[in-house]
Design a protein around this motif. Structure first.
Motif, PDB file in Angstrom:
ATOM      1  N   LEU B  45       0.823  -1.216   0.000  1.00 14.54           N
ATOM      2  CA  LEU B  45       0.000   0.000   0.000  1.00 14.54           C
ATOM      3  C   LEU B  45       0.859   1.270   0.000  1.00 14.54           C
ATOM      4  N   ASP B  46       2.082   1.143   0.502  1.00 10.74           N
ATOM      5  CA  ASP B  46       2.950   2.317   0.548  1.00 10.74           C
ATOM      6  C   ASP B  46       3.783   2.483  -0.720  1.00 10.74           C
ATOM      7  N   ASN B  47       3.502   1.638  -1.692  1.00 10.29           N
ATOM      8  CA  ASN B  47       4.231   1.741  -2.965  1.00 10.29           C
ATOM      9  C   ASN B  47       3.225   1.652  -4.109  1.00 10.29           C
ATOM     10  N   SER B  48       2.246   2.563  -4.083  1.00 10.08           N
ATOM     11  CA  SER B  48       1.217   2.667  -5.131  1.00 10.08           C
ATOM     12  C   SER B  48       0.427   1.374  -5.301  1.00 10.08           C
ATOM     13  N   SER B  49       0.335   0.601  -4.266  1.00 14.66           N
ATOM     14  CA  SER B  49      -0.397  -0.670  -4.295  1.00 14.66           C
ATOM     15  C   SER B  49       0.103  -1.615  -5.386  1.00 14.66           C
ATOM     16  N   LEU B  50       1.390  -1.519  -5.688  1.00  8.71           N
ATOM     17  CA  LEU B  50       1.983  -2.458  -6.653  1.00  8.71           C
ATOM     18  C   LEU B  50       2.143  -3.821  -5.995  1.00  8.71           C
ATOM     19  N   ARG B  51       2.234  -4.847  -6.834  1.00  7.68           N
ATOM     20  CA  ARG B  51       2.408  -6.189  -6.269  1.00  7.68           C
ATOM     21  C   ARG B  51       3.702  -6.258  -5.479  1.00  7.68           C
ATOM     22  N   TYR B  52       3.685  -7.081  -4.455  1.00  8.74           N
ATOM     23  CA  TYR B  52       4.868  -7.218  -3.618  1.00  8.74           C
ATOM     24  C   TYR B  52       5.462  -8.609  -3.837  1.00  8.74           C
ATOM     25  N   ILE B  53       6.677  -8.614  -4.376  1.00  8.14           N
ATOM     26  CA  ILE B  53       7.390  -9.874  -4.566  1.00  8.14           C
ATOM     27  C   ILE B  53       8.545  -9.904  -3.576  1.00  8.14           C
ATOM     28  N   SER B  54       8.497 -10.855  -2.699  1.00  9.54           N
ATOM     29  CA  SER B  54       9.526 -10.936  -1.672  1.00  9.54           C
ATOM     30  C   SER B  54      10.871 -11.319  -2.284  1.00  9.54           C
ATOM     31  N   ALA B  55      11.908 -10.796  -1.693  1.00 12.68           N
ATOM     32  CA  ALA B  55      13.258 -11.141  -2.153  1.00 12.68           C
ATOM     33  C   ALA B  55      13.734 -12.452  -1.552  1.00 12.68           C
ATOM     34  N   THR B  85       6.412 -20.320  -8.227  1.00 11.23           N
ATOM     35  CA  THR B  85       7.671 -19.746  -7.730  1.00 11.23           C
ATOM     36  C   THR B  85       8.184 -18.650  -8.656  1.00 11.23           C
ATOM     37  N   ASP B  86       7.597 -18.550  -9.854  1.00 14.33           N
ATOM     38  CA  ASP B  86       8.009 -17.481 -10.778  1.00 14.33           C
ATOM     39  C   ASP B  86       7.504 -16.115 -10.321  1.00 14.33           C
ATOM     40  N   ASP B  87       6.424 -16.106  -9.545  1.00 11.16           N
ATOM     41  CA  ASP B  87       5.870 -14.839  -9.061  1.00 11.16           C
ATOM     42  C   ASP B  87       5.398 -15.069  -7.622  1.00 11.16           C
ATOM     43  N   LYS B  88       6.236 -14.680  -6.697  1.00  9.03           N
ATOM     44  CA  LYS B  88       5.932 -14.969  -5.293  1.00  9.03           C
ATOM     45  C   LYS B  88       4.908 -13.999  -4.698  1.00  9.03           C
ATOM     46  N   SER B  89       4.285 -13.187  -5.552  1.00 11.21           N
ATOM     47  CA  SER B  89       3.244 -12.288  -5.033  1.00 11.21           C
ATOM     48  C   SER B  89       1.878 -12.977  -5.018  1.00 11.21           C
ATOM     49  N   ILE B  90       1.717 -14.027  -5.802  1.00  6.32           N
ATOM     50  CA  ILE B  90       0.404 -14.667  -5.924  1.00  6.32           C
ATOM     51  C   ILE B  90       0.358 -15.953  -5.089  1.00  6.32           C
TER      52      ILE B  90
END
Lengths: 293, 135
Positions: B45-55, B85-90
């Motif tokens: 939410l603090d980054n324009s509600s962009l998806r969050y992919i953990s490092a 595992t290609d997109d850890k945001s979903i």
């Protein structure tokens, strides 16, 4: 807990997050809270549904009304619905979805003689978890057995203690009433006729048991409240009452309602709000209160 | 350190096929007492509600979703699973149909390399009952 009173500690211990209502319920009325006293539904007619969705809000209340882009966001409409649901609770004075409550109710000698006529602060009662006589610091002095508690008027928040047994004529009773059933209550009071805080009840109260089972009429009132708010907002944006254009001797003029644009629709919804809220209060609550103090 | 002050949330996803084929949804309708799967995407939410992919690696990540109830006895939590595992945001959650969902409000606990974050989504699950004549 150093600065907390014994009463507060007791409350926290009793009403912590791990409250197993199912296990603790001592009385509830039947299987259905709505329609009141329904024994079994045929399901031939739809009366309950999940909490109104943004799409339902538009299709039921705002159909055909041009909405600005801001209102096409589900988050904005969800927020309006959430506000309307809170307004519902204040208007009806009843929780929309069940919550756990604890009240301290007065001892009134006249009501006591009328089978301990107790009026819960939140209505309707869905499940009664305990009815106790408690001290000022919240300690239980006596717990009324669940089998004596009459749940027939739980939808109006009324609790009666009727110590009638299912069989008549045993030696321990006269006319089906246990003779010693309430002596302990009176013994603690002596000649008092009123005590402002005596009975303690713990119960769940709400129109629906969860947000997936909202009575449709209550959902409709939530939608009505949200629609009034949205229309009021939209109307204030329509500031122009007249427009005229002229060029080279040709002119055109038009006039409109300005900020009154949705007045008719809003008036209808406001009338509906009054009617629905009165009807719902009549079913689940009390419109009038009477006492004998 | 970047990321420590972020407020995570999630968007509900419908019709997930793969990481390039899904639709965002306002809420998900499921049927009571039936198995169901629903997906969601972590957002910041603090980054324009962009998806969050953990490092971090998937083994260092965990999400638990609590389905609340006024009755503790009817509360339950389910673990979420990374969809790919290609997109850890979903991530997705599977309901097996044996438990009653008592609220559409979901409470998330996201643990990332030992750091716990909590957020909730309001009114995202609509559970259609087969008993529609009374409640």
């Amino acid at each position: 807990m150093g600065n907390q009173s014994q009463y507060e500690e007791y409350e926290i211990n009793e009403l912590n997050d791990n409250y197993d209502i199912g296990e603790n319920t001592i009385r509830e009325w039947g299987l259905h809270g709505y329609p009141v006293h329904l024994a079994k539904s045929s399901n031939l007619f739809k009366r309950v549904e999940p909490l109104i969705t943004p799409a339902q809000l538009i299709s039921r209340f705002l159909l055909g009304i041009p909405l600005p882009d801001a209102y096409k966001s589900d988050d904005v409409l969800k927020d309006r619905i959430n506000i309307a649901a809170n307004e519902f609770e204040m208007l009806i004075k009843t929780p929309l979805v069940a919550e756990l409550y604890r009240d301290k109710l007065p001892y009134d000698a006249a009501l006591y003689r009328s089978f301990i006529h107790l009026n819960a602060q939140h209505k309707p009662i869905q499940r009664l978890l305990s009815l106790q006589i408690s001290s000022a610091d919240g300690q239980s002095l006596y717990t009324v057995p669940g089998i004596w508690i009459e749940p027939a008027n739980f939808h109006r928040g009324l609790i009666n203690v009727i110590p009638l047994l299912s069989t008549f004529g045993s030696t321990a009773q006269t006319g089906g009433i246990i003779q010693s059933a309430g002596l302990i209550f009176l013994a603690t009071l002596g000649q008092l006729t009123f005590c402002p805080s005596f009975f303690q009840i713990t119960y769940t109260s709400g129109v629906a048991r969860n947000e997936n089972n909202i009575p449709l009429i209550c959902n409709s009132l939530v939608g009505t409240l949200a629609a009034i708010d949205i229309l009021s907002n939209l109307a204030s944006l329509n500031v122009a009452t007249s427009v005229s254009i002229s060029q080279d001797g040709i002119s055109q003029a038009s006039s409109g309602p300005g900020t009154q644009i949705y007045k008719t629709r809003m008036d209808e919804l406001i009338q509906k709000r009054e009617k629905y809220s009165a009807e719902i209060r009549q079913v689940f609550s009390n419109k009038y209160f009477m006492g004998n103090i | 350190m970047k990321g420590l002050n972020m407020r995570l949330s999630a968007r509900i996803i419908r019709n997930y096929v793969n990481n390039n084929s899904f639709q965002y949804a306002d809420n998900i309708n499921i049927r009571a007492k039936e198995p169901a799967t629903f997906w969601f995407q972590l957002i910041d939410l603090d980054n324009s509600s962009l998806r969050y992919i953990s490092a971090f690696t998937p083994s260092q990540l965990a999400i638990s979703v609590k389905f609340k109830s006024v009755d503790y006895h009817n509360e339950f939590s389910l673990p979420a699973v990374i969809a790919s595992t290609d997109d850890k945001s979903i991530w997705y959650i599977q309901l097996d149909g044996t438990k009653d969902v008592n609220s559409g409000n979901l409470f998330f606990n996201f643990v990332e390399n030992g750091i716990s974050r909590n957020f909730y989504l309001l009114d995202v699950l609509k559970v259609e009952q087969m008993e529609v004549g009374a409640c």
